[in-house]
Design an enzyme around this catalytic site. Structure first.
Site, PDB file in Angstrom:
ATOM      1  N   LEU A   1       9.855 -40.737   5.186  1.00 31.87           N
ATOM      2  CA  LEU A   1       9.152 -39.579   5.683  1.00 31.87           C
ATOM      3  C   LEU A   1       7.710 -39.220   5.050  1.00 31.87           C
ATOM      4  CD1 LEU A   1       9.562 -36.888   7.591  1.00 31.87           C
ATOM      5  CD2 LEU A   1      11.154 -36.130   5.866  1.00 31.87           C
TER       6      LEU A   1
ATOM      7  N   GLY B   1      11.645 -39.760   0.760  1.00 33.18           N
ATOM      8  CA  GLY B   1      11.407 -41.083   0.308  1.00 33.18           C
ATOM      9  C   GLY B   1      10.219 -41.497   0.963  1.00 33.18           C
TER      10      GLY B   1
ATOM     11  N   ARG C   1      10.248 -25.583  -6.732  1.00 33.82           N
ATOM     12  CA  ARG C   1      11.156 -25.211  -5.728  1.00 33.82           C
ATOM     13  C   ARG C   1      11.448 -23.590  -5.641  1.00 33.82           C
ATOM     14  NH1 ARG C   1      16.328 -29.687  -6.597  1.00 33.82           N
ATOM     15  NH2 ARG C   1      15.187 -31.432  -5.946  1.00 33.82           N
TER      16      ARG C   1
ATOM     17  N   GLU D   1       0.747  -1.095  -0.138  1.00 31.93           N
ATOM     18  CA  GLU D   1      -0.161   0.114   0.010  1.00 31.93           C
ATOM     19  C   GLU D   1       0.774   1.063  -0.010  1.00 31.93           C
ATOM     20  OE1 GLU D   1      -0.121  -2.612   1.963  1.00 31.93           O
ATOM     21  OE2 GLU D   1      -2.128  -2.942   2.775  1.00 31.93           O
TER      22      GLU D   1
HETATM   23  N1  LIG Z   1      10.576 -41.428  -5.968  1.00 29.82           N
HETATM   24  C1  LIG Z   1      10.678 -40.426  -5.061  1.00 29.82           C
HETATM   25  O1  LIG Z   1       9.802 -39.557  -5.080  1.00 29.82           O
HETATM   26  C2  LIG Z   1      11.961 -40.453  -4.314  1.00 29.82           C
HETATM   27  C3  LIG Z   1      12.010 -39.371  -3.337  1.00 29.82           C
HETATM   28  C4  LIG Z   1      13.126 -39.268  -2.525  1.00 29.82           C
HETATM   29  C5  LIG Z   1      13.876 -40.562  -2.064  1.00 29.82           C
HETATM   30  N2  LIG Z   1      13.744 -41.639  -2.775  1.00 29.82           N
HETATM   31  C6  LIG Z   1      14.038 -42.810  -2.591  1.00 29.82           C
HETATM   32  O2  LIG Z   1      13.738 -43.289  -1.280  1.00 29.82           O
HETATM   33  C7  LIG Z   1      14.929 -44.010  -0.634  1.00 29.82           C
HETATM   34  C8  LIG Z   1      15.230 -43.397   0.531  1.00 29.82           C
HETATM   35  O3  LIG Z   1      14.118 -43.554   1.272  1.00 29.82           O
HETATM   36  P1  LIG Z   1      13.930 -43.070   2.702  1.00 29.82           P
HETATM   37  O4  LIG Z   1      12.390 -43.633   3.135  1.00 29.82           O
HETATM   38  O5  LIG Z   1      15.033 -43.851   3.812  1.00 29.82           O
HETATM   39  O6  LIG Z   1      13.898 -41.638   2.746  1.00 29.82           O
HETATM   40  P2  LIG Z   1      13.572 -40.333   3.583  1.00 29.82           P
HETATM   41  O7  LIG Z   1      12.009 -40.607   3.868  1.00 29.82           O
HETATM   42  O8  LIG Z   1      13.952 -39.029   3.059  1.00 29.82           O
HETATM   43  O9  LIG Z   1      14.261 -40.487   4.810  1.00 29.82           O
HETATM   44  C9  LIG Z   1      13.996 -41.018   5.785  1.00 29.82           C
HETATM   45  C10 LIG Z   1      14.766 -40.802   7.411  1.00 29.82           C
HETATM   46  O10 LIG Z   1      14.252 -39.601   7.669  1.00 29.82           O
HETATM   47  C11 LIG Z   1      14.654 -39.252   9.145  1.00 29.82           C
HETATM   48  N3  LIG Z   1      13.540 -38.734   9.836  1.00 29.82           N
HETATM   49  C12 LIG Z   1      13.496 -37.909  10.605  1.00 29.82           C
HETATM   50  N4  LIG Z   1      12.529 -37.595  11.284  1.00 29.82           N
HETATM   51  C13 LIG Z   1      11.421 -38.400  10.751  1.00 29.82           C
HETATM   52  C14 LIG Z   1      10.057 -38.670  11.021  1.00 29.82           C
HETATM   53  N5  LIG Z   1       9.384 -37.881  11.915  1.00 29.82           N
HETATM   54  N6  LIG Z   1       9.581 -39.506  10.406  1.00 29.82           N
HETATM   55  C15 LIG Z   1       9.993 -40.456   9.305  1.00 29.82           C
HETATM   56  N7  LIG Z   1      11.573 -40.282   9.126  1.00 29.82           N
HETATM   57  C16 LIG Z   1      11.996 -39.230   9.768  1.00 29.82           C
HETATM   58  C17 LIG Z   1      14.833 -40.780   9.579  1.00 29.82           C
HETATM   59  O11 LIG Z   1      15.987 -40.871   9.824  1.00 29.82           O
HETATM   60  P3  LIG Z   1      16.833 -40.826  11.201  1.00 29.82           P
HETATM   61  O12 LIG Z   1      15.928 -41.366  12.363  1.00 29.82           O
HETATM   62  O13 LIG Z   1      18.110 -40.733  11.162  1.00 29.82           O
HETATM   63  O14 LIG Z   1      16.317 -39.116  11.597  1.00 29.82           O
HETATM   64  C18 LIG Z   1      14.155 -41.691   8.372  1.00 29.82           C
HETATM   65  O15 LIG Z   1      15.059 -42.796   8.161  1.00 29.82           O
HETATM   66  C19 LIG Z   1      16.099 -43.675  -1.567  1.00 29.82           C
HETATM   67  O16 LIG Z   1      16.122 -44.959  -2.347  1.00 29.82           O
HETATM   68  C20 LIG Z   1      15.628 -42.663  -2.794  1.00 29.82           C
HETATM   69  O17 LIG Z   1      16.333 -42.649  -3.829  1.00 29.82           O
HETATM   70  C21 LIG Z   1      12.376 -41.545  -3.852  1.00 29.82           C
END
Ligand SMILES: NC(=O)c1ccc[n+]([C@@H]2O[C@H](COP(=O)([O-])OP(=O)(O)OC[C@H]3O[C@@H](n4cnc5c(N)ncnc54)[C@H](OP(=O)(O)O)[C@@H]3O)[C@@H](O)[C@H]2O)c1
Length: 381
Positions: free
Chosen positions: A311, A308, A189, A54
């Site tokens: 989360l 992934g 993004r 404004e």
């Molecule tokens: N296609 C797609 O859209 C896509 C996108 C991204 C990744 N990916 C693939 O997914 C795979 C990785 O999967 P991911 O499930 O391990 O990845 P993620 O969901 O990005 O990370 C999971 C990690 O986040 C941390 N985290 C912290 N707070 C959390 C909460 N409240 N709830 C859940 N997690 C929490 C945990 O580790 P801590 O306990 O150590 O904190 C958990 O192990 C890879 O193969 C990647 O290439 C695919």
């Protein structure tokens, strides 16, 4: 609302789009001043510590503001923040009529319409909830409105899947989807404050989480939820501007001791900003509501989440996703993948569906009751 005012409101929304998200966490507001059918001044919110829309429009109009109609996307503020109230500036300039696109839900800043009416200004709007105009303005202000109403950022969750539902790319490929879908992600993004993943994605993919390959005027912060601080200091996201949300595993009394504190120190050396919140009740990762509230506290009011399955599932189960975007890699001859036809569980409305190169995109919006004002720690200033 007169038709010329409707057109001016659309123009104000378009102007505000240029300011978004560089003015975040303040709302990107647009203002058009009309004398009859003629535009005599225009303004958008300036990045902090700049002027509100404004005030910019009034300065552009000069004396022509006397007797003018101010068309503004968000109700003019009525409080003293970093700048004096916009209502005072409008009254001092002699504006006769104010058209409002959306009410200001903030407990401190609200009341502009009432103050203007009390001072004898004719106030029109905001349009009722559910109308196209109100929806258009609310969409543009969704980060601000979610932060004010719910004390957390607006969250868009993007998930990419292959035609058979896998989140992993086919062997030999780095990405699930093609270049057009990835460019769409980069455009998105460039419109948010932060890009969120879990530590699992950092360890698996070492993503940069920045904007590339599209025109952009803004880089979001990379945000990693990482309870155990598994992010290596050599990761591509370990850079200034990145926020890592963790749990204070070593306790507040001895912060300099213990392996968690040593990992924290190494990450801090890279310029990363570390935020500690309580652990999730089930012990898996950080407590999501606390993590999101902490991010809003750092000024991140809009997030594109690209994690992934771990989360992604946790965010959906916690009801913390406002928009869900599925990118589905479909190949000629594939049966229609269920990710395109099966809506997510819960209350969602289909917002958009379409193609991006060889891939398909389907987008849902969470249906909720409108957010309440719960007065976050800082009003927009
Ligand atoms: N296609 C797609 O859209 C896509 C996108 C991204 C990744 N990916 C693939 O997914 C795979 C990785 O999967 P991911 O499930 O391990 O990845 P993620 O969901 O990005 O990370 C999971 C990690 O986040 C941390 N985290 C912290 N707070 C959390 C909460 N409240 N709830 C859940 N997690 C929490 C945990 O580790 P801590 O306990 O150590 O904190 C958990 O192990 C890879 O193969 C990647 O290439 C695919």
């Amino acid at each position: 609302m007169r038709s010329v005012e409707r057109a001016a409101l659309a123009r104000a929304v378009a102007l505000a789009a240029r300011a978004h998200p560089r003015v975040s966490p303040n709302p990107a507001v647009g203002c058009v001043l009309l004398r009859g059918d003629r535009i005599v001044g225009e303004g958008v919110t300036e990045p902090p510590p700049g002027r509100h829309a404004e005030v910019v429009a009034l300065a552009a109009a000069g004396d022509a503001a006397r007797g003018a109609t101010a068309v503004v996307t968000l109700e003019p503020c009525a409080h003293h923040g970093r700048t004096p109230p916009c209502t005072t500036a409008l009254l001092a300039a002699g504006v006769a009529r104010v058209v409002i696109g959306h009410p200001d839900p903030h407990a401190l800043a609200a009341g502009g319409a009432t103050a203007l009416t009390a001072a004898g200004v004719e106030v029109v709007g905001p349009p009722p909830p559910g109308t196209v105009f109100r929806g258009g303005v609310a969409g543009q202000l969704e980060g601000f409105l979610t932060a004010v109403g719910e004390g957390r950022p607006h969250v868009t969750l993007k998930v990419a899947v292959t035609a058979d539902g896998s989140v992993d790319p086919p062997p030999g490929q780095r990405w699930v989807t093609g270049p057009a879908a990835r460019r769409a992600v980069h455009r998105w993004r460039s419109e948010v404050d932060g890009v969120l993943v879990g530590s699992g994605t950092v360890l698996a993919d070492d993503p940069r989480l920045d904007v590339r390959d599209v025109d952009h005027a803004h880089q979001p912060s990379a945000v990693v939820l990482d309870a155990r601080l598994r992010t290596p200091p050599t990761a591509r996201v370990a850079r200034p501007g990145t926020v890592i949300v963790t749990v204070d595993l070593d306790g507040h009394d001895t912060p300099a001791l213990g392996p968690h504190a040593q990992r924290a120190a190494r990450l801090r050396d890279t310029g990363v900003h570390l935020v500690a919140v309580p652990a999730a009740a089930d012990g898996r990762g950080v407590a999501l509501p606390a993590a999101l509230a902490a991010l809003a506290g750092t000024g991140i009011v809009s997030l594109l989440a690209e994690p992934g399955p771990t989360l992604s599932g946790a965010l959906l189960r916690a009801g913390l996703v406002d928009r869900l975007v599925r990118h589905v890699a479909v190949h000629l001859g594939d049966a229609t993948p269920s990710a395109l036809t099966t809506p997510p569980r819960g209350a969602w409305s289909l917002e958009r569906s379409g193609g991006a190169g060889a891939d398909a995109i389907v987008q849902y919006r969470a249906l909720r009751t409108p957010p309440r004002s719960i007065a976050p720690p800082t009003p927009h200033t």
